[in-house]
Design an enzyme around this catalytic site. Structure first.
Site, PDB file in Angstrom:
ATOM      1  N   PRO A 147       0.806  -1.223   0.000  1.00 51.37           N
ATOM      2  CA  PRO A 147       0.000   0.000   0.000  1.00 51.37           C
ATOM      3  C   PRO A 147       0.839   1.273   0.000  1.00 51.37           C
ATOM      4  CG  PRO A 147      -0.033  -1.046   2.147  1.00 51.37           C
ATOM      5  CD  PRO A 147       0.613  -2.010   1.222  1.00 51.37           C
ATOM      6  N   ASN A 148       0.349   2.265  -0.719  1.00 49.10           N
ATOM      7  CA  ASN A 148       0.925   3.601  -0.789  1.00 49.10           C
ATOM      8  C   ASN A 148       2.176   3.675  -1.653  1.00 49.10           C
ATOM      9  OD1 ASN A 148      -0.843   5.179   1.075  1.00 49.10           O
ATOM     10  ND2 ASN A 148      -0.095   3.724   2.587  1.00 49.10           N
TER      11      ASN A 148
ATOM     12  N   ARG B  55       6.148  10.956  -2.277  1.00 49.09           N
ATOM     13  CA  ARG B  55       5.859  10.812  -0.858  1.00 49.09           C
ATOM     14  C   ARG B  55       7.117  10.720  -0.009  1.00 49.09           C
ATOM     15  NH1 ARG B  55       4.511   4.975   1.555  1.00 49.09           N
ATOM     16  NH2 ARG B  55       4.103   5.572   3.691  1.00 49.09           N
TER      17      ARG B  55
ATOM     18  N   TYR C 196      12.021   7.601   1.162  1.00 47.59           N
ATOM     19  CA  TYR C 196      11.886   6.668   0.050  1.00 47.59           C
ATOM     20  C   TYR C 196      12.576   7.082  -1.243  1.00 47.59           C
ATOM     21  CZ  TYR C 196       8.222   5.110   3.169  1.00 47.59           C
ATOM     22  OH  TYR C 196       7.540   4.682   4.258  1.00 47.59           O
TER      23      TYR C 196
ATOM     24  N   ASN D 152       7.679  -5.889  -1.158  1.00 44.65           N
ATOM     25  CA  ASN D 152       7.777  -4.756  -0.240  1.00 44.65           C
ATOM     26  C   ASN D 152       6.389  -4.579   0.357  1.00 44.65           C
ATOM     27  OD1 ASN D 152       7.763  -2.347   1.065  1.00 44.65           O
ATOM     28  ND2 ASN D 152       8.889  -1.207  -0.512  1.00 44.65           N
TER      29      ASN D 152
ATOM     30  N   ALA E 119       3.162  -0.871   4.683  1.00 45.07           N
ATOM     31  CA  ALA E 119       2.429  -0.837   5.949  1.00 45.07           C
ATOM     32  C   ALA E 119       1.953  -2.213   6.390  1.00 45.07           C
ATOM     33  CB  ALA E 119       1.237   0.106   5.826  1.00 45.07           C
TER      34      ALA E 119
ATOM     35  N   HIS F  40       3.519  -4.796   9.073  1.00 43.62           N
ATOM     36  CA  HIS F  40       3.349  -4.747  10.524  1.00 43.62           C
ATOM     37  C   HIS F  40       1.965  -5.177  10.964  1.00 43.62           C
ATOM     38  CE1 HIS F  40       6.898  -2.521   9.705  1.00 43.62           C
ATOM     39  NE2 HIS F  40       6.224  -1.583   9.074  1.00 43.62           N
TER      40      HIS F  40
ATOM     41  N   ASP G  98      -0.076 -15.631   5.857  1.00 44.92           N
ATOM     42  CA  ASP G  98      -0.734 -16.906   5.603  1.00 44.92           C
ATOM     43  C   ASP G  98      -0.755 -17.231   4.112  1.00 44.92           C
ATOM     44  OD1 ASP G  98      -1.125 -17.243   8.267  1.00 44.92           O
ATOM     45  OD2 ASP G  98      -3.279 -16.938   8.251  1.00 44.92           O
TER      46      ASP G  98
ATOM     47  N   GLU H 198      11.893 -10.052   1.676  1.00 43.09           N
ATOM     48  CA  GLU H 198      11.193  -8.868   2.175  1.00 43.09           C
ATOM     49  C   GLU H 198      12.065  -7.641   1.944  1.00 43.09           C
ATOM     50  OE1 GLU H 198       9.664  -9.233   6.224  1.00 43.09           O
ATOM     51  OE2 GLU H 198       9.910  -7.069   6.530  1.00 43.09           O
TER      52      GLU H 198
ATOM     53  N   HIS I 294      12.510  -3.302   2.079  1.00 38.53           N
ATOM     54  CA  HIS I 294      12.050  -1.982   2.517  1.00 38.53           C
ATOM     55  C   HIS I 294      12.961  -0.911   1.937  1.00 38.53           C
ATOM     56  CE1 HIS I 294       9.220  -3.788   5.261  1.00 38.53           C
ATOM     57  NE2 HIS I 294      10.175  -4.617   5.628  1.00 38.53           N
ATOM     58  N   LEU I 295      12.353   0.160   1.474  1.00 36.10           N
ATOM     59  CA  LEU I 295      13.153   1.265   0.926  1.00 36.10           C
ATOM     60  C   LEU I 295      13.954   1.942   2.029  1.00 36.10           C
ATOM     61  CD1 LEU I 295      10.272   2.701  -1.240  1.00 36.10           C
ATOM     62  CD2 LEU I 295      12.333   1.617  -2.142  1.00 36.10           C
ATOM     63  N   SER I 296      13.270   2.221   3.130  1.00 34.40           N
ATOM     64  CA  SER I 296      13.945   2.898   4.244  1.00 34.40           C
ATOM     65  C   SER I 296      14.345   1.873   5.295  1.00 34.40           C
ATOM     66  CB  SER I 296      13.000   3.919   4.863  1.00 34.40           C
ATOM     67  OG  SER I 296      11.903   3.260   5.471  1.00 34.40           O
TER      68      SER I 296
ATOM     69  N   ARG J 142      12.729   4.051  12.400  1.00 34.19           N
ATOM     70  CA  ARG J 142      11.462   4.781  12.374  1.00 34.19           C
ATOM     71  C   ARG J 142      10.618   4.436  13.614  1.00 34.19           C
ATOM     72  NH1 ARG J 142       8.859   4.545   6.617  1.00 34.19           N
ATOM     73  NH2 ARG J 142       7.803   6.380   7.489  1.00 34.19           N
TER      74      ARG J 142
ATOM     75  N   ARG K 130       7.044  -0.008  13.726  1.00 30.67           N
ATOM     76  CA  ARG K 130       7.588  -0.517  12.454  1.00 30.67           C
ATOM     77  C   ARG K 130       8.721  -1.521  12.683  1.00 30.67           C
ATOM     78  NH1 ARG K 130       5.138   2.741   8.342  1.00 30.67           N
ATOM     79  NH2 ARG K 130       4.918   4.877   9.071  1.00 30.67           N
TER      80      ARG K 130
END
Lengths: 158, 158, 158, 158, 158, 158, 158, 158, 158, 158, 158, 158
Positions: free
Chosen positions: A12-13, A20, A25, A76, A79, A82, A89, A100, A102-104, A109, A113
């Site tokens: 998401p996002n 953003r 990011y 990725n 949100a 978490h 599942d 997995e 993550h950009l940041s 953070r 997170r």
């Protein structure tokens, strides 16, 4: 060496990328990231498909669809990292090796997170390199998938 | 493009690599890993120096010595990931960008391995790809260091 | 009034003083701090010896060596404040009164710096005054040691 | 060097000093402590005013009154250390640099005394030296206040 | 048998008794409770003085004043049970044996009412009997104070 | 005023009274305590029966047997205070008003003694007065039981 | 050297030994263990009595009976290790030195088995050696009991 | 029966034995303990080597060196019990069966001593018998090692 | 429509408004806020009285005095939000509907400001709008009070 | 004064309003609330658009769409308050000032409703006034947005 | 299809059924429940034996006796659900498949009832249906036991 | 006896049944489960409708639609058991009695699966019987719904 089929999934996002919170990011947008990965995939002899959704259910269903079709995933979860047991599942149920991404650096953070509902069942984790995180994850995934096939260096994480 | 100087640091027990718990760490030994990184470094236009120690104090002092000499570090802190504030202070004090590396996925092991005393001040994190984790970290570190210099994609994680 | 023998001990990374994170520690280096303390010691009628190490084991052994030789210690355990039971055991085992010193205010830094493994067995604690913390600690320690001898104001903290 | 104006504030029950729990607080009473500090203040070129109250509200209002009048405070918040957000807000709101003082070592007493609601916003902390704690705090505070003015050693703790 | 002097102290909001939350505190008001205790005191050969305040500081100071004047206290600290370290310090500092009283059963109310900052240093605790709690506490306190004097049944709680 | 029937129940190890840890429990033995309560009961117009067992199951069954036979209970659950949900269920199931009694002040002993599995469903609690705790509890229980019948002061704790 | 009288006590489910979870407890049954201990006792000049029960109350009462009769106990509290305050109280009340024994290593089993309600008041602890744990505990207990008598090496654990 | 090779390892501060906190550790010094173990080893048909260090890194490296050379270890990790993941990793990596030994009962000391980073991977644990703890551990270790070889009583703890 | 009587209560340090931490509280002072509320009250047909105190006891007593006199309260408990059970008890005991107000967003400040001891018994909560928070709270309170009277929209929060 | 564009967003289950748990939410339905807000908006010179969804992903995407189009949002995240990091990320990523609204007082409901994943990044919070909460939030939001533009009272919450 | 032998076991206080807390447990008594189960057993081709005890030890021993005699158990451990490790050990040691039953929904009662010491080793769990819970559990147990025998649907929970 | 209308709802990933993690969920697929329930429903005189979705919002909306249409629900919330407050709110808001079902025993899986956001408001819970769990839940639900209508055994769980 047969080609690997890899699904790159954005949570998401991430459709906002490039607009953003650039301090977290970077400034690349999602299609340029996807294009770079496709390019990199060629060099690694793998076919890349990509998918982004803001809907937990759609991500779950895209994983279902990928079962039996792809050799591995770069995800990725943003949100949903978490909060989504459903993604976990789906990944467990379809038994697809995934990395997995993550950009940041999620550890620098907010406290909430720091917990990932996916990390312990991932093949590997890459975080903090901005858009480059995806490229590293793709490289690492290919390496692990090929090592499993040919037992090159026997990495085995259960 | 000037060459980057990178220090690759291996924490306690990593001198056992190739003999120890292969289900977690693979079967390559440390010198073959170092050799592969040197080779990869050439392609990435960086000079690699390496260091392993089982002594927290020696690792701290090697970081002190690196201050002002290297452009960045790839560090696998191993057991000290979870127990050494001194390493954190050395890295913060010397202000060297570093990537935290783990051979295995620390999130799928004992509870106490889920906390890293370094992660939140790292540039990035790579875990779970066996010896390949180092290579990915090196690639990612070079990318970030060069992007900082030339503002390529503006990644900035504080 | 016989002279007191005081050992001033500096923990890991304090050899970096003057270069490292000046917003936390000020700009004096370790030798100028030691020199100031020696000077102050003269006025307080005490002999100052000093020791710095980045090695937990060396700090432990310097304490062993001090047993029976010094009247008290001023110790800045730095990172080992939060992680070293061995230092605590050395101090308890050798039964040397000591003051715990910090240059910065550890309560305004990371959560994990709020727990000290030494504080509850210290004679006193001084934190937050930069290099001046040492001077205050030395004054306080001398005061307590002399009060114990001559029962001046009966301070007794168990 | 202009004189500094310092307010020394004593929290609840400290009017009992000299009678109460001598094993924690020594045998001096409050007026002798205040007198010693006035004396010490002369040597440090500062004017000392003192205040004791058992009422949280009175302590809060004395701080309000001190805003703009004093250069710094030495405060022994006693029991209110652990329970008063109002004191914290008064100190923050009036923006007066202060040193937190304790006669005894709060870390060797009950668990609930280990948490201070003031410590992280204090300039410095001194604990465990009995009545001498105040003197050390006064010295340290003057040192920091003068250093801030003249940039002597650049201590800056935020 | 010499008479005992007992101070009965009522904390904040207890002046509302008889009007407030009768399901927790019954319908007697404070003066009728005090009158009953005075009456009971006669039978137990003790002189009762009483004090109510809504101000933590006043309660603290009334305890200071009682030091050396009374043999023991019956105290219903009400809300300050859970928040006042200052009351604890006053009681400890003045070294007056006391019984902690509650009209209602604090264990069947909100979670935060389950922690008492006084209970572990009280002689005894009585809760849940409405106004009768005071009478029981007074009886119990007299019994303990007289036993201490004459070693009747050797109760000793440290 | 009809007589009340009260069961006094003593939990595990209380048969040792008079021999065990006198610093916590005083020197009276169980039969002298029971005799004193019978005597006190006469004055309060109540009939006392008593029961001691070291077996959780026997205590549970004695409560079952008391249902419908007694008006209330005074219970010192001793060690089972902290570990027996079965006692709680028996008391709730049989709906007998009871007062929880402790000889010593459980709040000044080990941490695990601070939690009672019965306290929130008790009518009242008395602790810390040695053998006298039982007498106070009996008085309090009678007072509450009679008040409930005749609405004297409307105490009602749910 | 007079003979020592030692009671060996086995908690709940240990009558199953030899049939139950052999991966945790080995294959010896309880009577063969008791026989071995009797044999070992001869060599150590002590008389062994043994007791097993699945009933917390019976174990408590056997301890009561042992008070004044035995010099020490070897106890495997099994499941009651983690749930019985009553056993703790019996052992404390009767003041019998005891060694806590476990066949398996309780730290490598479920989280709730890591807490012992007895360990902090035991003389010593032996775990993980299967049936041999009892023998080691018996040796250790005799050693401590004799050392206490004759001050051989002054071990004193409070 | 072939002889077993056993390494006895002593952690930080144990070189102080005989001088340090005798209430916790008894009065024997380290060389007399080592001598007693060598003597006991003869009777048990095993060869004992010993090692003490205050340096975590040296302990780690001595374990590395022991791999393949010894049949098992008796280790008293002292302070490192609670803080060293590196020791755990060394023991796991070298796959040497070991018994964890403590002179005092760690459960009756500070809270932070209740957690062991080694216990769950130890073969067995012995604590609280002073210097005798080592002897019991040696006996237990030999028993387990021989049982494993000959399947005597099938103890198997994973 | 009869006029409502509303008491607006300001807790500790709010007399500093206009001078203190403008980044949290804006630049209006207390009397201008009170004046604005009086003005707004006219439009809402309610009479406003106001009260500020830095003393917990005075705030408690002002609430007592308000019982039966006012229809509701707007209260900014400031620091006492997090520490005063006495205020909670006064509000519960006097049974006055109230709205809890904060100038700043307490959730974006220190962790200890996230717990309110009043919020769960408040009618409503308004935070983060600076001085405007009071006006919103007043509007909301009037709305709820009138709705209760006339059942307009049946809001009922227990 | 130019008009403000405000998006009012309603989270999951709020389409049930008027039918669901009236004790928590009052009896107005969603369209009457929206109509009232539109009406109120006219008086406040702002244009109101509204959106309700039960789908986390749709709420996220409506926020994306609002970026650059609206001046602020009033959001009642309902159940997603406590579980959606995705909503938080959308709001942060699009950088739209918003007020968090709740019909009921979330602090007097289940424990898990006390944590909001949005509150610390909200401009302000309004809870407990039923449907009126929205109106207050809208007023507050307009006030803050206009104050930011014209610096009226300098509210600034970071 | 051979008949299954099933033991139905009822824990403490369940002999009160029909009289106790009908809002939690309904109004049937234990013998009518047992009779219904016997009847149901006939239809399911299984033989039912039943046992109730208030004694943890008796429940443990009845399980021991059942080992090898029954095919499975339906157990309502009542209060011992939350406190008995001994029952867990008996069930594990005897290796009897069992279903955990509760009449009421334990998740809607006190916090301490949310933890079951048996649930993770049960075959299945049924709660909240009153006396019908037993019937459902019996059906479910038979289904699982027969499926295991004949591999009908391969359910396997470890 | 009129027929009951029951909605059986399956949460995320349950469309994978028959293919996914058979060790947890058995080998039946969703349509065969639905068919079996329809068949069972006939015998229980109830009409079964079924619904599966991977989208939290769709599940919420299906519950809205069911309000007033069905008599009860059997719901296997799968991953949303642990993360969805929205489902809880939908079920509470629509006031439909429901039974929570799990194929596997959630207490023997990951820690985060032990918390259910629905369980405390469910009528009953069935877990661990594979596909048979649904059948048991359906039987139990019908029993409770009919008992409520005709007061057969007065089960009432709030």
């Amino acid at each position: 060496m047969t080609a690997l089929k890899i699904l790159v999934m954005h949570g998401p996002n991430l459709n906002l990328l490039g607009t953003r919170e650039p301090q977290h990011y970077g400034m690349q947008n999602l299609s340029s990231i996807n294009a770079s990965l496709a390019e990199l995939g060629k060099g690694l002899n793998c076919t890349i498909s990509t998918f982004q959704s803001n809907h937990e259910g759609e991500l779950v269903e895209r994983i279902h669809q990928a079962a039996g079709e792809v050799d591995g995933m770069v995800i990725n979860p943003a949100a949903y990292t978490h909060t989504s047991v459903a993604l976990r599942d789906a990944l467990l149920g379809c038994n697809i090796p995934f990395v997995e991404v993550h950009l940041s650096n999620i550890h620098s953070r907010e406290e909430f997170r720091h917990r990932s509902l996916l990390a312990d069942v991932a093949t590997g984790i890459v975080a903090g390199f901005g858009a480059e995180s995806y490229a590293l994850a793709l490289r690492g995934l290919c390496d692990v998938l090929r090592a499993k096939g040919g037992d090159k260096n026997g990495v085995d994480k259960n």
